[in-house]
Scaffold this active site. Structure first.
Site, PDB file in Angstrom:
ATOM      1  N   LYS A  56     -14.908  23.800   7.093  1.00 30.88           N
ATOM      2  CA  LYS A  56     -13.545  23.433   7.517  1.00 30.88           C
ATOM      3  C   LYS A  56     -13.482  22.926   8.947  1.00 30.88           C
ATOM      4  CE  LYS A  56     -10.595  25.746   4.251  1.00 30.88           C
ATOM      5  NZ  LYS A  56      -9.420  26.585   4.032  1.00 30.88           N
ATOM      6  N   LYS A  69     -16.038  21.635  -5.474  1.00 24.69           N
ATOM      7  CA  LYS A  69     -15.145  22.530  -6.207  1.00 24.69           C
ATOM      8  C   LYS A  69     -13.742  21.935  -6.307  1.00 24.69           C
ATOM      9  CE  LYS A  69     -13.452  25.409  -2.469  1.00 24.69           C
ATOM     10  NZ  LYS A  69     -13.138  26.664  -1.871  1.00 24.69           N
ATOM     11  N   LYS A  86      -7.301  22.489  -3.442  1.00 23.03           N
ATOM     12  CA  LYS A  86      -6.010  21.903  -3.083  1.00 23.03           C
ATOM     13  C   LYS A  86      -6.138  20.959  -1.903  1.00 23.03           C
ATOM     14  CE  LYS A  86      -4.983  26.661  -2.003  1.00 23.03           C
ATOM     15  NZ  LYS A  86      -4.240  27.765  -2.568  1.00 23.03           N
TER      16      LYS A  86
HETATM   17  P1  TYM Z   1      -7.798  30.393  -1.905  1.00 26.18           P
HETATM   18  O1  TYM Z   1      -6.335  30.383  -1.633  1.00 26.18           O
HETATM   19  O2  TYM Z   1      -8.591  29.213  -1.489  1.00 26.18           O
HETATM   20  O3  TYM Z   1      -8.056  30.597  -3.454  1.00 26.18           O
HETATM   21  C1  TYM Z   1      -7.459  31.667  -4.218  1.00 26.18           C
HETATM   22  C2  TYM Z   1      -8.434  32.165  -5.274  1.00 26.18           C
HETATM   23  O4  TYM Z   1      -8.814  31.092  -6.140  1.00 26.18           O
HETATM   24  C3  TYM Z   1     -10.236  30.992  -6.189  1.00 26.18           C
HETATM   25  N1  TYM Z   1     -10.608  29.567  -6.326  1.00 26.18           N
HETATM   26  C4  TYM Z   1     -11.454  29.102  -7.253  1.00 26.18           C
HETATM   27  N2  TYM Z   1     -12.157  29.722  -8.214  1.00 26.18           N
HETATM   28  C5  TYM Z   1     -12.939  28.939  -9.009  1.00 26.18           C
HETATM   29  N3  TYM Z   1     -13.047  27.595  -8.884  1.00 26.18           N
HETATM   30  C6  TYM Z   1     -12.363  26.945  -7.916  1.00 26.18           C
HETATM   31  N4  TYM Z   1     -12.459  25.616  -7.815  1.00 26.18           N
HETATM   32  C7  TYM Z   1     -11.528  27.696  -7.034  1.00 26.18           C
HETATM   33  N5  TYM Z   1     -10.707  27.372  -5.991  1.00 26.18           N
HETATM   34  C8  TYM Z   1     -10.165  28.542  -5.569  1.00 26.18           C
HETATM   35  C9  TYM Z   1     -10.725  31.574  -4.862  1.00 26.18           C
HETATM   36  O5  TYM Z   1     -12.057  32.042  -4.959  1.00 26.18           O
HETATM   37  C10 TYM Z   1      -9.743  32.708  -4.657  1.00 26.18           C
HETATM   38  O6  TYM Z   1     -10.143  33.863  -5.351  1.00 26.18           O
HETATM   39  N6  TYM Z   1      -9.467  33.388   1.746  1.00 26.18           N
HETATM   40  C11 TYM Z   1      -8.889  33.363   0.403  1.00 26.18           C
HETATM   41  C12 TYM Z   1      -7.595  34.122   0.297  1.00 26.18           C
HETATM   42  C13 TYM Z   1      -7.694  35.530   0.763  1.00 26.18           C
HETATM   43  C14 TYM Z   1      -8.278  36.614   0.054  1.00 26.18           C
HETATM   44  C15 TYM Z   1      -8.117  37.751   0.923  1.00 26.18           C
HETATM   45  C16 TYM Z   1      -8.909  36.757  -1.169  1.00 26.18           C
HETATM   46  C17 TYM Z   1      -7.225  35.996   1.955  1.00 26.18           C
HETATM   47  N7  TYM Z   1      -7.480  37.343   2.038  1.00 26.18           N
HETATM   48  C18 TYM Z   1      -8.573  38.999   0.552  1.00 26.18           C
HETATM   49  C19 TYM Z   1      -9.364  38.019  -1.540  1.00 26.18           C
HETATM   50  C20 TYM Z   1      -9.194  39.140  -0.677  1.00 26.18           C
HETATM   51  C21 TYM Z   1      -8.606  31.906   0.029  1.00 26.18           C
HETATM   52  O7  TYM Z   1      -8.430  31.068   0.883  1.00 26.18           O
HETATM   53  O8  TYM Z   1      -8.457  31.715  -1.315  1.00 26.18           O
END
Ligand code: TYM
Length: 332
Positions: free
Chosen positions: A110, A193, A196
């Site tokens: 990022k 992957k 968004k």
């Molecule tokens: P975020 O918002 O990017 O994504 C949310 C969840 O979706 C999963 N994900 C995917 N899984 C499979 N294939 C994909 N292409 C894909 N894109 C997204 C992510 O693995 C995630 O589970 N940092 C985290 C949010 C967060 C969090 C936490 C998660 C903040 N604190 C504590 C767990 C525990 C994030 O940006 O996810």
């Protein structure tokens, strides 16, 4: 079993989030106590528009409820309304090591070439993520594959904190990664992957897409001219084909090899329309629920407020233990 997980409220919920994480969240509601949150404090690690962030937080809450998260059974809230997340992040910042954070691939991705211009929040992001789960003594954290490294860091921080303070303040959380859909890839590029932040909307299926948009994106998804083999081993060198079969299996809640048993020998001219129909049948009810709820700010705000109060009460004793362990509160 205490389940904790979060999602950033920036942009629409897409099929990668849904199949990689949210589908598991919905199921885990039957298995343990669940806390799910919108990671709005994480969102400010990148440039944001304040009005968009607050609208996005409500929208993502609506999308989660529409997907099957039941606010009567699960605690649903946004981080910013529970100040203990930010407090615990600071307490853990004494434990987390620069070297550990330097290894995080998400920061590298990022921040790109502009490391000097990246925010402190982007660098310290995984410490907040550790606070998110340690605050509640989470035992299981359902995430997609891309979040595994952050979860391992949370375990390292918890372990070092407990050792350094000679306490058992934190429980070590387990990442819980669903087998079939841990990694959903872009429809345009089987090596990236689904995300968004991809500039091309054709690369992802959004939960809010209508049937025509879904069919078009699947029709135009990149593939190859070969017929489908009868097992997933035959797709090792065909990432785009493998991705579409993975998506089909996850939506049908079956094994990818079972999907191939039905489609072996057929080409994408047969497979894509079947995948489009299946995707629409799973997403249509979610999208209808989402549209009915997304503009009801009063209901959404009251759900998030009630969730925040419950979460704060659950986290309070663990936060107090962390203060005490560090000698910041009397009683140690
Ligand atoms: P975020 O918002 O990017 O994504 C949310 C969840 O979706 C999963 N994900 C995917 N899984 C499979 N294939 C994909 N292409 C894909 N894109 C997204 C992510 O693995 C995630 O589970 N940092 C985290 C949010 C967060 C969090 C936490 C998660 C903040 N604190 C504590 C767990 C525990 C994030 O940006 O996810």
């Amino acid at each position: 079993m205490r389940v904790v997980s979060g999602i950033q409220p920036t942009g629409n919920l897409h099929l990668g989030n849904y199949l990689g994480a949210i589908q598991n969240w919905v199921k885990m509601q039957d298995e343990g106590e669940c806390l799910f949150f919108l990671a709005d404090l994480h969102a400010i690690s990148m440039p944001i528009d304040a009005a968009e962030l607050s609208a996005g937080t409500r929208e993502m809450a609506a999308a989660l409820i529409a997907s099957g998260i039941d606010p009567d059974r699960s605690t649903l809230f946004n981080q910013a309304r529970v100040p203990a997340h930010a407090e615990l992040q600071w307490l853990l910042s004494g434990t987390a090591r620069m070297g550990w954070l330097n290894r995080m691939t998400q920061f590298k991705d990022k921040s790109g070439k502009n490391k000097e211009g990246a925010s402190i929040a982007l660098f310290a992001y995984p410490v907040l993520q550790a606070a998110d789960v340690l605050l509640y003594n989470a035992t299981h954290v359902p995430v997609g594959e891309d979040q595994k490294q952050h979860l391992e860091l949370a375990r390292d921080i918890a372990e070092k904190f407990n050792t350094d303070t000679g306490t058992e303040t934190f429980v070590l959380p387990e990442p819980y990664i669903g087998a079939t859909a841990a990694r959903i890839m872009s429809l345009r590029d089987g090596s990236a992957k689904m995300s968004k932040s991809d500039v091309s909307d054709m690369s992802r299926i959004n939960l809010a897409d209508d049937a025509d948009a879904i069919a078009k994106k699947i029709r135009k998804a990149r593939t190859d001219p070969d017929p489908l083999p009868d097992t997933m081993d035959g797709l090792a060198e065909r990432p785009e084909a493998r991705n579409l079969v993975t998506i089909y299996a996850a939506l049908a809640e079956t094994d990818p090899d079972a999907v191939l048993a039905d489609f072996a020998g057929k080409g994408f001219g047969d497979f894509k329309p079947a995948l489009a129909d299946l995707t629409v049948s799973v997403l249509e009810p979610i999208s209808a629920n989402f549209n009915a709820l997304k503009d009801d700010a009063t209901t959404l705000d009251s759900i998030l407020q009630a969730g925040a109060e419950k979460a704060a009460a659950t986290g309070a004793p663990i936060l107090a233990d962390a203060y005490r362990a560090l000698g910041l509160l009397s009683g140690r």
